[in-house]
Design an enzyme around this catalytic site. Structure first.
Site, PDB file in Angstrom:
ATOM      1  N   ASP A   1      49.006  16.421  25.620  1.00 29.48           N
ATOM      2  CA  ASP A   1      48.523  17.672  26.193  1.00 29.48           C
ATOM      3  C   ASP A   1      47.673  18.436  25.180  1.00 29.48           C
ATOM      4  O   ASP A   1      48.080  18.599  24.019  1.00 29.48           O
ATOM      5  CB  ASP A   1      49.762  18.502  26.557  1.00 29.48           C
ATOM      6  N   ASN A   2      46.479  18.865  25.598  1.00 28.60           N
ATOM      7  CA  ASN A   2      45.625  19.716  24.751  1.00 28.60           C
ATOM      8  C   ASN A   2      45.509  19.262  23.292  1.00 28.60           C
ATOM      9  O   ASN A   2      45.744  20.045  22.368  1.00 28.60           O
ATOM     10  CB  ASN A   2      46.162  21.152  24.739  1.00 28.60           C
TER      11      ASN A   2
ATOM     12  N   GLU B   1      44.422  14.402  26.678  1.00 32.60           N
ATOM     13  CA  GLU B   1      44.127  15.354  27.763  1.00 32.60           C
ATOM     14  C   GLU B   1      43.354  16.534  27.191  1.00 32.60           C
ATOM     15  O   GLU B   1      43.896  17.597  26.944  1.00 32.60           O
ATOM     16  CB  GLU B   1      45.427  15.856  28.418  1.00 32.60           C
TER      17      GLU B   1
ATOM     18  N   LYS C   1      53.399  23.589  38.916  1.00 32.17           N
ATOM     19  CA  LYS C   1      53.619  23.867  37.492  1.00 32.17           C
ATOM     20  C   LYS C   1      54.665  24.971  37.313  1.00 32.17           C
ATOM     21  O   LYS C   1      55.277  25.075  36.253  1.00 32.17           O
ATOM     22  CB  LYS C   1      52.308  24.324  36.829  1.00 32.17           C
ATOM     23  N   TYR C   2      54.815  25.837  38.336  1.00 31.76           N
ATOM     24  CA  TYR C   2      55.708  26.993  38.182  1.00 31.76           C
ATOM     25  C   TYR C   2      56.842  27.012  39.189  1.00 31.76           C
ATOM     26  O   TYR C   2      57.623  27.939  39.224  1.00 31.76           O
ATOM     27  CB  TYR C   2      54.896  28.289  38.307  1.00 31.76           C
TER      28      TYR C   2
ATOM     29  N   LYS D   1      57.419  31.826  32.930  1.00 38.68           N
ATOM     30  CA  LYS D   1      56.447  32.185  33.962  1.00 38.68           C
ATOM     31  C   LYS D   1      57.062  32.054  35.348  1.00 38.68           C
ATOM     32  O   LYS D   1      57.885  31.161  35.600  1.00 38.68           O
ATOM     33  CB  LYS D   1      55.204  31.288  33.890  1.00 38.68           C
TER      34      LYS D   1
ATOM     35  N   ASP E   1      54.550  32.570  27.244  1.00 40.30           N
ATOM     36  CA  ASP E   1      55.685  31.633  27.265  1.00 40.30           C
ATOM     37  C   ASP E   1      55.485  30.466  26.301  1.00 40.30           C
ATOM     38  O   ASP E   1      56.336  29.589  26.196  1.00 40.30           O
ATOM     39  CB  ASP E   1      55.944  31.122  28.692  1.00 40.30           C
TER      40      ASP E   1
ATOM     41  N   GLN F   1      53.859  22.190  21.314  1.00 42.02           N
ATOM     42  CA  GLN F   1      53.883  23.642  21.362  1.00 42.02           C
ATOM     43  C   GLN F   1      55.297  24.027  21.759  1.00 42.02           C
ATOM     44  O   GLN F   1      56.062  23.167  22.185  1.00 42.02           O
ATOM     45  CB  GLN F   1      52.877  24.148  22.396  1.00 42.02           C
TER      46      GLN F   1
END
Lengths: 672, 672
Positions: free
Chosen positions: B390-391, B419, B532-533, B259, B354, B319
């Site tokens: 995460d998630n 989270e 984040k990017y 990204k 991504d 992930q």
């Protein structure tokens, strides 16, 4: 002991079982106890069902009768906040089981996502091939026309030139319904419990009880009444509209320590004693008190009662007089004291020397239980199907759970009423243990706040699933302060409340309809010259009797299905604390009864009732008719606020039936 | 499937087991899940315990550590309405079990009844012999001095001439306590479940988190930060008083579909990508992004952090980027589409090209689970003891339950933060599955009503037993409307709320302390030019930074044990809807903190606080001192109603510590 936490079942059996089923309702004490229904009633089951991620779910409710091996499946619908709901109707007496199953619905997930992608104008060619696989999978399970249609559709999904046709099919509800018949439910989650519904007959839910002492039914004062005398009383009871006639114990009465009038300890020789002091040389729990008649007479009474639409309820008091045959035949069932005497009932410093309790701690408990079960079976053989159980809270819960289950296994039509006036959790636990109906604290709930709180607890919380209230304004033991002081209007008020708040209610008569209100002494709830210890003669034709009023109330109950169920009760605001207002209605709203009761037996009260029009499906701009079934008067009401006035000297309540149709000029043929 | 209803365990095993234990609390989902505590905390257990009849009961709470075979017994005390209570303190990490036992206490029943009879002047000779038997039974179990004393007492009970001595002994508490040591508990009821407590370290309950992107820690703009740069940031973080430093993923970042800035899909070659797109040719979940440094550097950072009293929390995002080594080594762990591409993450119509999720439906789920467990063990080996997951709601609940249990079995000190920003029941179920702490909806609770309702749900309902909230006013994904619009006072308000409402809280910095409040676009909660990017350079020494304010708040938290726990929160009325007032206190009331926050970042607000004086053990006639720990000011308050005024431009809150001792003339030596 079992470790209860799920972590310990590692290693995990199927890691692909991703759906969680939890928060199931109804479920009593983690499924330890059954919920109750009557034939024809609905069981609505809700649960939190969810999975990780964003996949769509399919959830079904499964149910079956105990006798059936096969489950019936009912699709559940999504409510909100991960809550799902399904329902079924119980159509036969006995036990039903229900549980839940849910799985990730690949087709629905795919269909939902594809719909969004198509909506966003995204490229979906690969998605259609993914769908083709799902459809082919379903097709392999299908046969006949379904199989060929699914095959055809899978082909369409694989053909880029049929893109628009494919997409149309995806959105087609009928196709989706067909696919749903062939679910991929390999990794389905089945709820870990099978929950139980005990289904009883309608009278378990809707019944009107009348209690009399057979020995007080003789035509002449001073005589000992008989079953034959009871027969002559049946038309009277039937005319008042009662369908259960409950008799205190009919067994031989002990002679040792027999109680005298007004519960005086040392009764004289000629006293009749308390019928709850069961057993003498003449027999025990399977015998009949000779002065009442023979077994033949009793069976005849049952038959005659039936002809009048009345069922006889028998009193079960598992306790003995000191001269009960059991005390000699089975001394091991009682607690013997070091001085060789048997332990009588006591609640120190109170003594009940005419009664000795069974010792349920006996090493021979199993034989005792079996004997007591045989008592019930004996009376079932004579035709009895309703038992009113005396003081069940002084016998082990496990015993009742076993006994009622044992009886209902063969006789699901048998009704047990729990006469436990004790602490709330004990009363509720008895109900969970299997009692069909239960006595309540109703007799002592007199103010608007008390009545509202208590009835909400009984009918709006989980309690409703297992505890069926039977509301009694009086019993031979309970002549409340309210009745003592309020005179005839108080009796009418309490009867109206019992009969319209509760689908089941009862009175102890003729004391009730004759408004007998003299306590043994000030501050006591015992009747003066109580029938428990002597024979009474009642003049049931006295003009001030409430018999006609009661007959009218019971007719209203019979004619209005809204009053035949407990859960449909709602209270409505009224701006006078002496007036209470509530309604009951059938699910389809075709029958709606609104009751306004004046709780003050001394004064006229008036107030403004406030009704939730939209919940009752009433148009706020149109008048509606309120038909008072007690007085026959009809009132036109409009909007949510309406005025009522109740004079306790005439009638302590309005029992309105809502009549929806009011004619206006627009109903004329020639309007417009 | 198991029939769950108890009726089917007929025939009954022991009919003499007459005590019922039910309504046990805490007990999560019928005991399916553990409750949570930290070392030194108390477990208070309550249950409804009752029996038929009038017998007295003895009830005990049993508990043990998982490693122990022996139960420790704690007597329970009667509260009211058949409710009993007992408690124990957990003193070590790991798992504890607890259950209950109760039996009919023959001695207590006898003692109570005898006392009543004696009081009523009744003949008790036989009762004394009954008692002698009970005492003899106890004596047979006893030894030593107890045995001889019991024998002696039994003799006294059998001797009519020692009547008064006997009765005195019956009433003696010490004798009763001795007898209680030898109970007749043959037919005791033991609760059918052993319930679990998971005990974690104190930081599980009380923690202050700070999140930074290591790559943004370089001293010069445009440079890629390293672990070494993070080291230089430690004194800054430590000075603010944080004890957990949480780093987003530190693994190699995928190159395929990387990204670009502001989440633009096709990133350019030189973009740094999102750290959550884990894995490339350089390695996967066990590797370190080369630009951050080496494993050695990382371990050094952990050591340095520890020297500053800071623990590093690692991000676990299960992930993969499309070029993660797993995709080649274990293609069976992913979902492949018919065109040979792997299924990337999507939430249609949104696409996250991504990132590719694991396919937890894979037939090889067991190998996948084991590999993921090995990732956690790998980082534990490097010294990590806190994981921010995460998630977690996009992976199976069963997986987390297994994983956390597997890890904590060997490492009870490991903390997992969930989270999951998703539906409430999913968040709660993750907590039940084992997560130590959980993110919450706090970021979106801004009004007094919202905050009160939500915190009550978290801390006053059953939720508190398994869900430990960690309150974050912002995260790299969440820049709330309130922060966007309220300027610097809004940041101070939200920090004060998070840090004083929650025992655990965190911020994403330096964005937070620098009051960064520009969203990517109007209506979005994403930061403009989100870290984040891309790499950011923050001027952490800017004068408007909140770092000193934060340091002061964190010092107040450290110095006041009242703020280190969640369950002691109570809200108090204040007559201005823009002001919220609440207090926390230690159990012994030695530390009491009262907070008043102005929720309106734009205006001065004032109001009258109303305190429950008796609950706080304050004399309504004596003044008390309120010491504002933020401003240092001290106020004298009297009575329950006191005035406060909060100017958000100075400080958005008062954080009062109650000082009880105020001198009056009566404290002078020479007074009176």
């Amino acid at each position: 002991m079992k470790k209860s936490e799920r972590n310990i079942v590692i290693p995990v059996k199927d890691g692909r079982r991703r759906v969680v089923i939890t928060g199931v309702q109804p479920e009593i004490d983690c499924g330890c106890f059954a919920i109750k229904r009557t034939v024809g009633e609905k069981v609505i089951v809700e649960a939190d069902i969810f999975t990780d991620g964003h996949d769509a779910l399919s959830c079904i409710l499964l149910y079956r009768r105990e006798e059936e091996a096969q489950w019936t499946e009912v699709p559940m619908k999504f409510l909100a906040n991960d809550r799902w709901q399904g329902s079924f109707v119980v159509t036969a007496m006995g036990r039903y089981y229900y549980t839940l199953r849910a799985w990730i619905d690949r087709f629905q997930s795919w269909r939902r996502d594809l719909t969004k992608k198509v909506g966003a104008g995204q490229e979906v060619k690969v998605d259609l091939t993914v769908g083709a696989e799902i459809v082919e999978n379903a097709g392999e399970k299908a046969s006949g026309e379904d199989a060929s249609r699914l095959k055809e559709w899978a082909q369409a999904l694989r053909s880029p030139q049929e893109l628009s046709k494919s997409i149309r099919l995806v959105l087609d509800e009928e196709t989706a319904a067909m696919i749903a018949r062939y679910p991929e439910s390999q990794s389905a989650t089945t709820y870990e419990k099978e929950l139980v519904v005990v289904v009883e007959r309608t009278r378990a839910r809707f019944s009107s009880w009348y209690e009399i002492f057979p020995r007080s039914c003789a035509p002449m004062p001073g005589q000992h009444g008989t079953f034959r005398d009871c027969e002559t009383r049946l038309p009277y009871v039937s005319a008042m509209g009662f369908d259960v006639l409950y008799l205190p114990p009919i067994h031989p009465i002990g002679r040792i320590h027999r109680k005298g009038k007004n519960n005086i300890p040392a009764g004289k020789e000629d006293e009749v004693g308390s019928p709850w002091a069961i057993g003498s040389e003449e027999g025990g729990h399977k015998a009949i008190h000779p002065q009442l008649g023979t077994l033949e007479d009793f069976r005849r009474l049952l038959t005659k009662a039936k002809e009048h639409g009345i069922e006889i309820a028998m009193d079960i008091a598992f306790q003995c007089a000191p001269d009960h045959p059991y005390t000699k035949e089975h001394p091991e069932w009682f607690r013997w004291r070091p001085d060789g005497t048997v332990q009588y009932a006591e609640n120190p410093p109170k003594k009940y020397e005419d009664i000795i309790p069974f010792d349920f701690q006996t090493a021979r408990w199993r034989e005792l239980w079996e004997e007591l079960r045989s008592v019930i079976f004996y009376w079932i053989d004579q035709g009895i199907r309703i038992f009113r159980v005396d003081n069940p809270h002084t016998k082990p819960f496990q015993f009742w759970e076993w006994l009622i289950h044992e009886i209902q296994k063969d006789h699901p039509e048998v009704i047990f009423l729990s006469e436990a006036f004790t602490r709330p959790k004990v009363m509720y636990h008895l109900a969970k243990s299997g009692f069909t109906q239960s006595y309540t604290y109703f007799a002592w709930r007199n103010t608007k706040w008390e009545i509202t709180q208590y009835l909400m607890e009984l009918n709006q919380t989980e309690v409703k699933e297992y505890f069926r209230p039977n509301l009694w304004p009086n019993t031979p033991d309970i002549l409340t302060e309210y009745l003592q002081m309020g005179g005839r209007p108080a009796f009418m008020t309490r009867l109206t409340l019992a009969a319209t708040l509760g689908a089941s209610y009862g009175i102890y008569g003729p004391a009730f309809e004759l408004c007998e209100n003299h306590p043994r002494e000030f501050g006591s709830e015992e009747y003066l010259d109580s029938e428990k210890y002597e024979i009474k003669h009642w003049d049931i034709q006295r003009t001030e009797s409430l018999k006609d009023f009661i007959a009218r109330i019971n007719r209203i109950r019979r004619e209005n299905p809204a009053l035949q169920s407990d859960w449909n009760l709602s209270f409505h605001p009224i701006d006078n604390d002496q007036l209470i207002c509530y309604s009951k209605q059938t699910e389809d709203l075709s029958d709606l009864i609104l009751v306004v009761v004046n709780l003050d037996p001394h004064h006229v009260h008036a107030g403004w009732v406030e009704l939730p029009l939209s919940a009752l499906e009433l148009d706020p701009r149109q008048p509606y008719q309120m038909h008072d079934l007690l007085s026959g008067a009809r009132y036109l009401w409009t909007g949510s606020r309406n005025y009522v006035e109740v004079d306790p000297r005439i009638a302590p309540a309005h029992i309105f039936r809502l009549r929806r149709r009011i004619r206006t000029e627009r109903d004329f043929d020639y309007f417009m």
